[in-house]
Design a protein around this motif. Structure first.
Motif, short mmCIF file in Angstrom:
data_model
loop_
_atom_site.label_atom_id
_atom_site.label_comp_id
_atom_site.label_asym_id
_atom_site.label_seq_id
_atom_site.Cartn_x
_atom_site.Cartn_y
_atom_site.Cartn_z
N LYS A 1 41.58 33.66 45.00
CA LYS A 1 40.83 34.56 45.71
C LYS A 1 41.81 35.77 45.43
N ASP A 2 43.12 35.42 45.93
CA ASP A 2 44.12 36.63 45.60
C ASP A 2 44.37 36.98 44.20
N GLN A 3 44.33 35.95 43.25
CA GLN A 3 44.60 36.49 41.89
C GLN A 3 43.33 37.13 41.33
N LEU A 4 42.18 36.88 41.92
CA LEU A 4 40.96 37.74 41.39
C LEU A 4 40.72 39.09 41.82
N ASN A 5 41.36 39.16 43.21
CA ASN A 5 41.53 40.39 43.74
C ASN A 5 42.49 41.38 43.02
N PHE A 6 43.74 40.79 42.65
CA PHE A 6 44.60 41.42 41.88
C PHE A 6 43.81 41.62 40.34
N PHE A 7 43.41 41.00 39.77
CA PHE A 7 42.77 41.01 38.58
C PHE A 7 41.81 42.63 38.38
N ILE A 8 41.05 42.32 39.60
CA ILE A 8 39.73 43.38 39.69
C ILE A 8 40.54 44.89 39.88
N ASN A 9 41.48 44.83 40.81
CA ASN A 9 42.32 46.07 41.32
C ASN A 9 43.21 46.56 39.95
N ASN A 10 43.61 45.47 39.31
CA ASN A 10 44.45 46.07 38.00
C ASN A 10 43.48 46.58 36.90
N ASN A 11 42.23 46.15 36.98
CA ASN A 11 41.35 46.61 35.81
C ASN A 11 40.79 48.05 36.58
N VAL A 12 40.52 48.11 37.81
CA VAL A 12 40.12 49.52 38.43
C VAL A 12 41.08 50.45 37.72
N LYS A 13 42.27 50.33 37.87
CA LYS A 13 43.48 51.04 37.33
C LYS A 13 43.16 51.61 36.18
N ALA A 14 42.85 50.54 35.25
CA ALA A 14 42.68 50.99 33.73
C ALA A 14 41.41 51.17 33.23
N GLU B 1 31.76 35.63 45.32
CA GLU B 1 32.05 34.11 46.07
C GLU B 1 30.40 33.87 46.47
N LYS B 2 29.87 34.92 46.98
CA LYS B 2 28.34 34.88 47.74
C LYS B 2 27.36 34.25 46.33
N TRP B 3 27.60 34.77 45.23
CA TRP B 3 26.70 34.44 44.11
C TRP B 3 27.14 33.07 43.67
N LEU B 4 28.40 32.64 43.75
CA LEU B 4 28.93 31.32 43.41
C LEU B 4 28.31 30.00 44.14
N GLN B 5 28.30 30.69 45.77
CA GLN B 5 27.56 29.75 46.58
C GLN B 5 25.89 29.57 46.42
N LEU C 1 42.49 22.36 40.41
CA LEU C 1 43.48 23.44 40.97
C LEU C 1 42.68 24.64 41.70
N ALA C 2 41.45 25.03 41.13
CA ALA C 2 40.84 26.21 41.69
C ALA C 2 40.20 25.44 43.01
N PHE C 3 39.87 24.53 43.00
CA PHE C 3 39.35 23.75 44.45
C PHE C 3 40.33 23.72 45.18
N VAL C 4 41.52 23.19 44.87
CA VAL C 4 42.85 22.97 45.95
C VAL C 4 43.52 24.40 46.38
N PHE C 5 43.47 25.28 45.38
CA PHE C 5 44.19 26.46 45.80
C PHE C 5 43.46 27.62 45.85
N LYS C 6 42.36 27.57 46.62
CA LYS C 6 41.18 28.57 46.51
C LYS C 6 41.66 30.05 47.11
N ASP C 7 42.68 30.01 48.04
CA ASP C 7 43.09 31.36 48.55
C ASP C 7 43.86 31.74 47.35
N TRP C 8 44.61 31.07 46.71
CA TRP C 8 45.51 31.86 45.56
C TRP C 8 44.76 32.29 44.49
#
Length: 243
Positions: free
Chosen positions: A95-108, A201-205, A86-93
Motif C-alpha cells: 500500500k505504501d509503495q502504491l501510494n509512492f508510485f501514484i504520487n511519483n506519477n502525479v509529479k510527472a 482497494e475497494k474495487w479489488l474487494q 509477498l503481496a498478501f503478507v506485506f499488504k501495508d508495504w
C-alpha cells in the motif's frame, strides 16, 4: 502467442518512435514517472520469446527450445506465485509503495502524454483524485498552490478528477481550475475527493472473485503449457531412442 507478443512489441517500439525516444535513448530514463510503453515492450518481448521457443521447438522437435519454453514459463509462474504471497503478507508495504508510485506519477503528469492518459483513465474509472485526495496535486509544479506558481492550473486538478455532468455533451477540460481554493464540502460538488489508493482497494474487494479467477486461469494455462512441453520432450526422446 508469438504473433500477439510481436504486436505488443511493435506497438511499444512505435510509441517510443513517436516520442523520439529511440533517437534519444537517454530520454527513456529522464521521465520521472512510469512510462506505460514499458508495459507493452516487456510483455510483448516475453510473449514473443515464449511463443517463438514453444512454436519452433514443437515444429522442429527441438528439445532445447522446448526445455527453454517450459523453464522460462515455470520461472514466470514461480515469480507470480512469490509476488502473490509477498503481496498478501506485506499488504501495508504494498500500500505504501502504491501510494509512492501514484504520487511519483502525479509529479510527472505533464512530462509524458501516455502517462497523462493513464492517470486520467485511472481517476475517471475509479472516481478518485490523487493518491489520498485532491491535495496530492500540490506535488505537481503546474497544480500546486504556492504563490510563486504562475500556471493557470494553480490550485486546480486535472479534468479527470471532475464529477461528470450527464447533461454535458462536450468535455470541459477546465472544470478543475481553482477548485482547491474552495472548502472541502464545496469541492465535493465539482470533483472526486476520495484518493485512488482507497478506491483501488475497494474495487479489488468488490471484484475479488473475478480478479482471483483471472489469476487462477492464467496459472492453469501456464501449468498446462509446462506439462505439454515436458510431455513433448519425453515423446521426442522416446522416438529417438527407438531409432
Amino acid at each position: 502467442m508469438k504473433l500477439l507478443g510481436a504486436a505488443f512489441l511493435s506497438i511499444g517500439l512505435w510509441a517510443w518512435a513517436e516520442k523520439a525516444m529511440l533517437s534519444n535513448i537517454s530520454s527513456i530514463t529522464d521521465l520521472g514517472g512510469f512510462d506505460p510503453v514499458w508495459l507493452f515492450i516487456v510483455v510483448g518481448g516475453v510473449m514473443f520469446i515464449l511463443g517463438f521457443a514453444g512454436c519452433i521447438g514443437a515444429l522442429r522437435e527441438n528439445t532445447f527450445l522446448l526445455k527453454f519454453f517450459s523453464v522460462f514459463l515455470g520461472l514466470i509462474f514461480f515469480l507470480e506465485l512469490t509476488a502473490g504471497i509477498l503481496a498478501f503478507v506485506f499488504k501495508d508495504w504494498i500500500k505504501d509503495q502504491l501510494n509512492f508510485f501514484i504520487n511519483n506519477n502525479v509529479k510527472a503528469y505533464r512530462d509524458d502524454i501516455d502517462l497523462q492518459n493513464l492517470i486520467d483513465f485511472a481517476q475517471e474509472y475509479w472516481s478518485c483524485c490523487g493518491a489520498h485526495g485532491p491535495n496530492d496535486w500540490n506535488l505537481n509544479i503546474y497544480f500546486n498552490c504556492t504563490d510563486s506558481n504562475p500556471s493557470r492550473e494553480r490550485c486546480g486538478v486535472p479534468f479527470s478528477c471532475c464529477v461528470k455532468d450527464p447533461a454535458e455533451d462536450v468535455l470541459n477540460t477546465q472544470c478543475g481550475y481553482d477548485v482547491r481554493l474552495q472548502g472541502e464540502l464545496d469541492q465535493q460538488k465539482y470533483i472526486y475527493t476520495k484518493g485512488c489508493v482507497g478506491q483501488f482497494e475497494k474495487w479489488l474487494q468488490d471484484n475479488l472473485i473475478i480478479v482471483a479467477g483471472i489469476f487462477v486461469g492464467i496459472a492453469l494455462l501456464q501449468i498446462f503449457g509446462i506439462c505439454l512441453a515436458q510431455n513433448l520432450v519425453s515423446d521426442i526422446r522416446a522416438v529417438k531412442a527407438n531409432w
